[in-house]
Motif scaffolding. Structure first.
Motif, PDB file in Angstrom:
ATOM      1  N   PHE A 451       0.797  -1.233   0.000  1.00 33.02           N
ATOM      2  CA  PHE A 451       0.000   0.000   0.000  1.00 33.02           C
ATOM      3  C   PHE A 451       0.829   1.282   0.000  1.00 33.02           C
ATOM      4  O   PHE A 451       0.300   2.356  -0.306  1.00 33.02           O
ATOM      5  CB  PHE A 451      -0.946   0.008   1.209  1.00 33.02           C
ATOM      6  N   ALA A 452       2.116   1.204   0.334  1.00 32.92           N
ATOM      7  CA  ALA A 452       2.947   2.416   0.366  1.00 32.92           C
ATOM      8  C   ALA A 452       3.460   2.722  -1.038  1.00 32.92           C
ATOM      9  O   ALA A 452       4.664   2.656  -1.314  1.00 32.92           O
ATOM     10  CB  ALA A 452       4.091   2.252   1.361  1.00 32.92           C
ATOM     11  N   ARG A 453       2.545   3.044  -1.928  1.00 36.80           N
ATOM     12  CA  ARG A 453       2.869   3.321  -3.327  1.00 36.80           C
ATOM     13  C   ARG A 453       2.293   4.686  -3.712  1.00 36.80           C
ATOM     14  O   ARG A 453       1.204   5.054  -3.270  1.00 36.80           O
ATOM     15  CB  ARG A 453       2.273   2.247  -4.240  1.00 36.80           C
ATOM     16  N   TRP A 459       5.496  12.170   2.214  1.00 38.56           N
ATOM     17  CA  TRP A 459       5.629  10.795   2.690  1.00 38.56           C
ATOM     18  C   TRP A 459       6.491   9.944   1.764  1.00 38.56           C
ATOM     19  O   TRP A 459       6.532   8.721   1.909  1.00 38.56           O
ATOM     20  CB  TRP A 459       4.244  10.153   2.832  1.00 38.56           C
ATOM     21  N   LYS A 460       7.182  10.578   0.815  1.00 30.64           N
ATOM     22  CA  LYS A 460       7.966   9.822  -0.158  1.00 30.64           C
ATOM     23  C   LYS A 460       9.041   8.938   0.504  1.00 30.64           C
ATOM     24  O   LYS A 460       9.387   7.881  -0.014  1.00 30.64           O
ATOM     25  CB  LYS A 460       8.635  10.772  -1.153  1.00 30.64           C
ATOM     26  N   TRP A 461       9.556   9.391   1.647  1.00 32.04           N
ATOM     27  CA  TRP A 461      10.595   8.621   2.328  1.00 32.04           C
ATOM     28  C   TRP A 461      10.088   7.248   2.778  1.00 32.04           C
ATOM     29  O   TRP A 461      10.865   6.310   2.994  1.00 32.04           O
ATOM     30  CB  TRP A 461      11.110   9.395   3.540  1.00 32.04           C
ATOM     31  N   LEU A 462       8.749   7.138   2.912  1.00 31.68           N
ATOM     32  CA  LEU A 462       8.149   5.899   3.374  1.00 31.68           C
ATOM     33  C   LEU A 462       7.743   4.981   2.222  1.00 31.68           C
ATOM     34  O   LEU A 462       7.355   3.832   2.429  1.00 31.68           O
ATOM     35  CB  LEU A 462       6.916   6.225   4.224  1.00 31.68           C
ATOM     36  N   GLU A 463       7.878   5.456   1.007  1.00 27.38           N
ATOM     37  CA  GLU A 463       7.354   4.735  -0.150  1.00 27.38           C
ATOM     38  C   GLU A 463       8.187   3.484  -0.457  1.00 27.38           C
ATOM     39  O   GLU A 463       9.407   3.478  -0.305  1.00 27.38           O
ATOM     40  CB  GLU A 463       7.341   5.660  -1.366  1.00 27.38           C
ATOM     41  N   CYS A 464       7.501   2.434  -0.916  1.00 24.33           N
ATOM     42  CA  CYS A 464       8.164   1.194  -1.325  1.00 24.33           C
ATOM     43  C   CYS A 464       8.295   1.196  -2.841  1.00 24.33           C
ATOM     44  O   CYS A 464       7.303   1.352  -3.562  1.00 24.33           O
ATOM     45  CB  CYS A 464       7.361  -0.025  -0.877  1.00 24.33           C
TER      46      CYS A 464
END
Length: 497
Positions: A451-453, A459-464
């Motif tokens: 879901f981190a897309r 919040w880009k630092w949290l993106e996968c």
């Protein structure tokens, strides 16, 4: 697109359904005990079990989606099937003998023996949850295709295909499942081979063959060899193929129950190799059809209407407009066969898992054979009706996003099951709270990767950015790291004692 079938094609589909139900009635007398219902009394020949395992690999989704993928891109999916070779060797060398020695029917019993009741409950629950979703998605998708050819509403097609599958599965048990899978495999192979011959005669004809268009567009490529995990490179599909094929043959009840239905360990191994040696060229044939369709509808070939805007729609359109009367019914029967061969296995295995891992484990441990068979048949109907119900929900509410959401949820619950089997095979000792912690971390990691897309800028630092097909593998790695870390403290405490 809607094309009503003529009487001949409709008769072929009707006759096909009658034959399936008839096979269910025929095998009733051979499923009077629970072992006969679940593993056919371990009397199935290796070649038949192999065809049944192969048909479990090949659903109607792959019948439509694999050619669609080749039409849109290239032969990248062939890597998944090639990865079966090393996996089949490992499973035959190390896993099959172990399962046979333990006389396992439900593969999740092994998790309890090795790790504890918590692992068995989690693995069995996830399997049942995934099978309901799988039945629903396959029923919905195959009915979408078939409804284009029949003068019936979509809900009627879903209900009829589901009901016929439930009927012959509950009557004949695993023996009916396997022998209908054998027949369905033959129908499926015959259908796709006709398409191969028909397309090849067109795209290789003339002074400037249409196949040149596919060659110019590099449609036979296996994909990029870049060292990246953020796109579907060759390396990414190799990792996915090794992990997913291992999950299928080691921890998926659908596969284990079928190769457990033979008489000996040697035959179980033979059935796996038979399945793999058929499935690999079958995948190549599906991909060739997609590539041939690209050539067939290239400039200078047939026209493809604008309404066919996705690769998944091209093969059904070709069947509707190019396949002659009679053979059209055979190919549609093959598509239905691919769906049924997956659904019947899911229903029989779900009934088996419920009886062995929940009912006899926690509700009524001592049951006679007639009562066990009653519950197996009852649960076959229950899981089948539940699958039909969710398919009807998809019919009302489904869109691409909803289907993607389901597959994401399936990844969250299914990704960690192989991790549990790896822990069990390597005899990692865990307390209940440690096992639940490892499962929880695995679920969180898979949820993050899913879901981190496309997150907002803050919040880009949290993106996968890892390719989505590797998320299950990521969850397995997370589970193993946490479990091994916690088990290290257990070893220290044992050494102190």
């Amino acid at each position: 697109m809607h094309i009503t079938l003529g009487w001949l094609d409709s008769s072929i589909l009707f006759l096909y359904g009658i034959v399936l139900v008839g096979m269910g009635f025929y095998f009733v007398k051979k499923s009077r005990t629970s072992e006969e219902f679940m593993v056919a009394g371990r009397s199935i020949p290796a070649w038949a079990a192999g065809l049944a395992v192969m048909s479990t690999y090949t659903s109607s989704i792959s019948y439509i989606a694999t050619p669609g993928k080749a039409f849109e891109t290239n032969w990248n999916p062939i890597i998944f099937s090639v990865c079966i070779f090393p996996v089949a060797w490992v499973v035959c060398r190390y896993i099959v003998a172990y399962y046979r020695q333990m006389h396992i029917i439900s593969v999740y019993q092994y998790l309890e023996n090795a790790l504890g009741p918590w692992a068995r409950v989690y693995g069995a629950f996830c399997f049942l949850f995934l099978m309901v979703g799988r039945v629903a998605v396959i029923l919905y998708l195959v009915s979408l295709v078939i409804a284009n050819f029949l003068p019936w509403d979509l809900w009627v097609v879903i209900t009829v295909i589901g009901a016929v599958t439930i009927l012959y599965t509950l009557l004949g048990g695993m023996e009916a499942v396997i022998w209908t899978d054998v027949m369905q495999s033959i129908v499926m192979i015959a259908g796709i081979l006709f398409c191969v011959v028909s397309l090849s005669m067109t795209i290789f004809a003339g002074e400037t063959p249409l196949i040149q268009a596919a060659i110019r567009e590099n449609k036979f490529s296996w994909g990029s060899w870049d060292l990246s995990l953020s796109s579907r490179t060759v390396w990414v599909v190799i990792i996915y193929g090794l992990v997913e094929n291992m999950r299928n043959l080691v921890s998926d009840q659908n596969f284990v129950q079928k190769y457990s239905s033979v008489a000996s360990e040697r035959e179980a191994k033979q059935s796996i190799w038979i399945a793999m040696l058929i499935y690999i060229p079958m995948t190549a044939v599906f991909l060739y059809i997609g590539t041939a369709l690209f050539a067939f509808y290239s400039p200078g070939g047939a026209l493809l209407p604008e309404i066919i805007d996705k690769g998944d729609k091209v093969f059904p359109y070709y069947i509707a407009t190019e396949v002659p009367v009679g053979l059209k019914g055979l190919i549609l029967a093959a598509i239905i066969a691919a769906a049924m061969s997956t659904i019947d296995s899911a229903l029989n295995c779900s009934a088996t898992v419920y009886l062995l891992d929940f009912h006899k484990r926690y509700i009524k441990p001592v049951m006679d054979e007639s009562e066990s068979v009653f519950w197996l048949r009852l649960m076959t109907v229950f899981w089948g009706v539940l699958g039909i119900g969710f398919a009807l929900v998809l019919m009302v509410a489904a869109n691409d996003a909803m289907l993607d959401m389901w597959w994401a949820i399936a990844g969250i619950f299914g990704g960690g099951i192989l991790g549990l089997f790896i822990l069990a095979l390597f005899k990692v000792r865990l307390h209940t709270w440690q096992g639940i912690t490892a499962i929880g971390v695995s679920i969180l990691v898979i949820a993050w990767g899913t879901f981190a897309r496309n997150l907002p800028e803050q919040w880009k630092w949290l993106e996968c950015s890892i390719e989505s097909i590797l998320i299950g593998t990521l969850g397995i790695v997370a589970m193993l790291v946490v479990a091994y870390g916690l088990s290290w403290f257990n070893r220290r405490s044992y050494e102190t004692v």
